[in-house]
Design a protein around this motif. Structure first.
Motif, PDB file in Angstrom:
ATOM      1  N   ASP A 109       0.805  -1.235   0.000  1.00  0.00           N
ATOM      2  CA  ASP A 109       0.000   0.000   0.000  1.00  0.00           C
ATOM      3  C   ASP A 109       0.832   1.277   0.000  1.00  0.00           C
ATOM      4  N   LEU A 110       1.824   1.382   0.875  1.00  0.00           N
ATOM      5  CA  LEU A 110       2.560   2.644   0.980  1.00  0.00           C
ATOM      6  C   LEU A 110       3.470   2.902  -0.218  1.00  0.00           C
ATOM      7  N   ALA A 111       3.899   1.851  -0.894  1.00  0.00           N
ATOM      8  CA  ALA A 111       4.782   2.020  -2.058  1.00  0.00           C
ATOM      9  C   ALA A 111       4.105   2.808  -3.177  1.00  0.00           C
ATOM     10  N   THR A 112       2.784   2.691  -3.258  1.00  0.00           N
ATOM     11  CA  THR A 112       2.061   3.334  -4.362  1.00  0.00           C
ATOM     12  C   THR A 112       1.040   4.369  -3.889  1.00  0.00           C
ATOM     13  N   SER A 113       0.982   4.616  -2.593  1.00  0.00           N
ATOM     14  CA  SER A 113       0.014   5.578  -2.052  1.00  0.00           C
ATOM     15  C   SER A 113       0.372   6.994  -2.481  1.00  0.00           C
ATOM     16  N   THR A 114      -0.515   7.641  -3.236  1.00  0.00           N
ATOM     17  CA  THR A 114      -0.241   9.017  -3.684  1.00  0.00           C
ATOM     18  C   THR A 114      -0.175   9.973  -2.498  1.00  0.00           C
ATOM     19  N   THR A 115      -0.955   9.692  -1.467  1.00  0.00           N
ATOM     20  CA  THR A 115      -0.920  10.520  -0.256  1.00  0.00           C
ATOM     21  C   THR A 115       0.437  10.414   0.428  1.00  0.00           C
ATOM     22  N   SER A 116       0.920   9.177   0.595  1.00  0.00           N
ATOM     23  CA  SER A 116       2.215   8.966   1.220  1.00  0.00           C
ATOM     24  C   SER A 116       3.339   9.588   0.402  1.00  0.00           C
ATOM     25  N   ILE A 117       3.288   9.404  -0.897  1.00  0.00           N
ATOM     26  CA  ILE A 117       4.312   9.958  -1.788  1.00  0.00           C
ATOM     27  C   ILE A 117       4.367  11.484  -1.666  1.00  0.00           C
ATOM     28  N   ALA A 118       3.192  12.110  -1.615  1.00  0.00           N
ATOM     29  CA  ALA A 118       3.135  13.571  -1.476  1.00  0.00           C
ATOM     30  C   ALA A 118       3.702  14.020  -0.134  1.00  0.00           C
ATOM     31  N   LEU A 119       3.383  13.271   0.915  1.00  0.00           N
ATOM     32  CA  LEU A 119       3.892  13.605   2.256  1.00  0.00           C
ATOM     33  C   LEU A 119       5.411  13.521   2.316  1.00  0.00           C
ATOM     34  N   ILE A 120       5.959  12.438   1.787  1.00  0.00           N
ATOM     35  CA  ILE A 120       7.412  12.257   1.827  1.00  0.00           C
ATOM     36  C   ILE A 120       8.112  13.366   1.061  1.00  0.00           C
ATOM     37  N   LYS A 121       7.610  13.682  -0.112  1.00  0.00           N
ATOM     38  CA  LYS A 121       8.175  14.771  -0.917  1.00  0.00           C
ATOM     39  C   LYS A 121       8.167  16.072  -0.128  1.00  0.00           C
ATOM     40  N   SER A 122       7.036  16.346   0.510  1.00  0.00           N
ATOM     41  CA  SER A 122       6.878  17.578   1.271  1.00  0.00           C
ATOM     42  C   SER A 122       7.819  17.623   2.470  1.00  0.00           C
ATOM     43  N   PHE A 123       7.910  16.529   3.224  1.00  0.00           N
ATOM     44  CA  PHE A 123       8.808  16.471   4.378  1.00  0.00           C
ATOM     45  C   PHE A 123      10.257  16.655   3.932  1.00  0.00           C
ATOM     46  N   TYR A 124      10.654  15.960   2.877  1.00  0.00           N
ATOM     47  CA  TYR A 124      12.046  16.021   2.428  1.00  0.00           C
ATOM     48  C   TYR A 124      12.400  17.431   1.947  1.00  0.00           C
ATOM     49  N   GLU A 125      11.512  18.019   1.164  1.00  0.00           N
ATOM     50  CA  GLU A 125      11.810  19.339   0.605  1.00  0.00           C
ATOM     51  C   GLU A 125      11.670  20.452   1.647  1.00  0.00           C
ATOM     52  N   SER A 126      11.084  20.108   2.802  1.00  0.00           N
ATOM     53  CA  SER A 126      11.016  21.053   3.921  1.00  0.00           C
ATOM     54  C   SER A 126      12.170  20.836   4.903  1.00  0.00           C
ATOM     55  N   ASN A 127      13.137  20.004   4.477  1.00  0.00           N
ATOM     56  CA  ASN A 127      14.345  19.740   5.272  1.00  0.00           C
ATOM     57  C   ASN A 127      14.046  19.060   6.601  1.00  0.00           C
ATOM     58  N   LYS A 128      13.045  18.167   6.583  1.00  0.00           N
ATOM     59  CA  LYS A 128      12.717  17.388   7.770  1.00  0.00           C
ATOM     60  C   LYS A 128      13.469  16.048   7.725  1.00  0.00           C
ATOM     61  N   ILE A 129      13.518  15.379   8.862  1.00  0.00           N
ATOM     62  CA  ILE A 129      14.094  14.031   8.909  1.00  0.00           C
ATOM     63  C   ILE A 129      13.138  13.065   8.204  1.00  0.00           C
ATOM     64  N   VAL A 130      13.667  12.281   7.276  1.00  0.00           N
ATOM     65  CA  VAL A 130      12.883  11.263   6.567  1.00  0.00           C
ATOM     66  C   VAL A 130      13.547   9.919   6.846  1.00  0.00           C
ATOM     67  N   SER A 131      12.777   8.976   7.398  1.00  0.00           N
ATOM     68  CA  SER A 131      13.388   7.747   7.885  1.00  0.00           C
ATOM     69  C   SER A 131      12.470   6.542   7.709  1.00  0.00           C
ATOM     70  N   ALA A 132      13.080   5.353   7.740  1.00  0.00           N
ATOM     71  CA  ALA A 132      12.317   4.112   7.573  1.00  0.00           C
ATOM     72  C   ALA A 132      13.186   2.934   7.964  1.00  0.00           C
ATOM     73  N   VAL A 133      12.531   1.797   8.227  1.00  0.00           N
ATOM     74  CA  VAL A 133      13.265   0.574   8.547  1.00  0.00           C
ATOM     75  C   VAL A 133      12.660  -0.617   7.806  1.00  0.00           C
ATOM     76  N   CYS A 134      13.516  -1.557   7.422  1.00  0.00           N
ATOM     77  CA  CYS A 134      13.147  -2.839   6.825  1.00  0.00           C
ATOM     78  C   CYS A 134      12.397  -2.675   5.486  1.00  0.00           C
ATOM     79  N   HIS A 135      11.081  -2.954   5.453  1.00  0.00           N
ATOM     80  CA  HIS A 135      10.308  -2.729   4.235  1.00  0.00           C
ATOM     81  C   HIS A 135       9.706  -1.327   4.190  1.00  0.00           C
ATOM     82  N   GLY A 136       9.937  -0.540   5.249  1.00  0.00           N
ATOM     83  CA  GLY A 136       9.452   0.836   5.252  1.00  0.00           C
ATOM     84  C   GLY A 136       9.951   1.654   4.065  1.00  0.00           C
ATOM     85  N   PRO A 137      11.227   1.462   3.637  1.00  0.00           N
ATOM     86  CA  PRO A 137      11.714   2.206   2.478  1.00  0.00           C
ATOM     87  C   PRO A 137      10.965   1.919   1.173  1.00  0.00           C
ATOM     88  N   ALA A 138      10.070   0.920   1.189  1.00  0.00           N
ATOM     89  CA  ALA A 138       9.209   0.711   0.010  1.00  0.00           C
ATOM     90  C   ALA A 138       8.438   1.993  -0.291  1.00  0.00           C
TER      91      ALA A 138
END
Length: 226
Positions: A109-138
């Motif tokens: 689900d999270l690999a293709t979730s447009t909502t999740s993808i938008a959130l990650i882009k926003s967090f990263y481009e706002s210079n926030k910490i972006v993190s994941a473990v195991c299959h989380g990086p999917a």
């Protein structure tokens, strides 16, 4: 005031067409929570909201693990009453970090979730910490930045390796190969020397861990980055 971290859990509970249950993996939530408790305010979200499915196979191996016991017995509200991921779109300014818990569910689900993808882009481009473990990086595989490049392009990172997936017996049920897909989008992937060994990779504010054994290290790295 403590910084806020958005923890993201999967809402997906079926392991492909295997007939088996999946979800998020117990120590990959319990260990980071144990490291960050008291240092940050933890908000937990999932694509569907409500109770996020715990992988039943992740419980027995950790039945004597103090952090996991505490999560199940005292902190179950964290995963039984998650907010909807979409509720946090546009609110990245409230947070210091976003963290994706593993388990096989995110592959579906999270690999293709447009909502999740938008959130990650926003967090990263706002210079926030972006993190994941195991299959989380999917969740990172299909994220593109404003310049059209893939988020993982040129990033030093790790995740559950394709060799671990085969050894674990779950490769036939996965919708894609996680390590291969990250590499195809330009990631500089490294794995532990031994299967299921601890591996933490920190690339600036981009923090990843390879597997369940790496979850506590990811929690500590997030705490340090805060």
């Amino acid at each position: 005031m403590a910084p806020k971290i958005l923890f993201v859990l999967t809402s997906h509970s079926a392991l492909g067409n295997s007939g088996k249950k999946t979800g998020w993996f117990l120590p990959e939530l319990s260990h980071p929570v144990a490291e960050l408790e008291g240092k940050a305010e933890i908000i937990v979200a999932s694509p569907l909201g409500g109770e996020a499915p715990l992988d039943p196979n992740s419980v027995e191996p950790y039945e004597e693990d103090p952090a996991s016991i505490r999560l199940l017995n005292e902190l179950s509200h964290l995963y039984k009453n998650t907010s909807k991921l979409e509720d946090w779109v546009g609110k990245e300014d409230e947070f210091a970090a976003i963290f994706y818990v593993g388990g096989h569910g995110p592959m579906f689900d999270l690999a293709t979730s447009t909502t999740s993808i938008a959130l990650i882009k926003s967090f990263y481009e706002s210079n926030k910490i972006v993190s994941a473990v195991c299959h989380g990086p999917a969740a990172f595989v299909n994220v593109k930045l404003s310049d059209g490049s893939y988020l993982v392009d040129g990033k030093n990172l790790t995740a559950f390796s394709d060799e671990e997936e085969v050894n674990f017996g779950t490769a036939p049920y996965m919708p894609f190969k996680l390590e291969m897909s990250l590499k195809e989008h330009g990631a500089k992937f490294t794995a532990a020397k031994e299967l299921y060994g601890e591996k933490l990779v920190v690339d600036g504010k981009f923090i990843t861990g390879e597997n369940p054994a790496s979850a506590r290290a990811v929690g500590k790295a997030i705490a340090e980055a805060l």
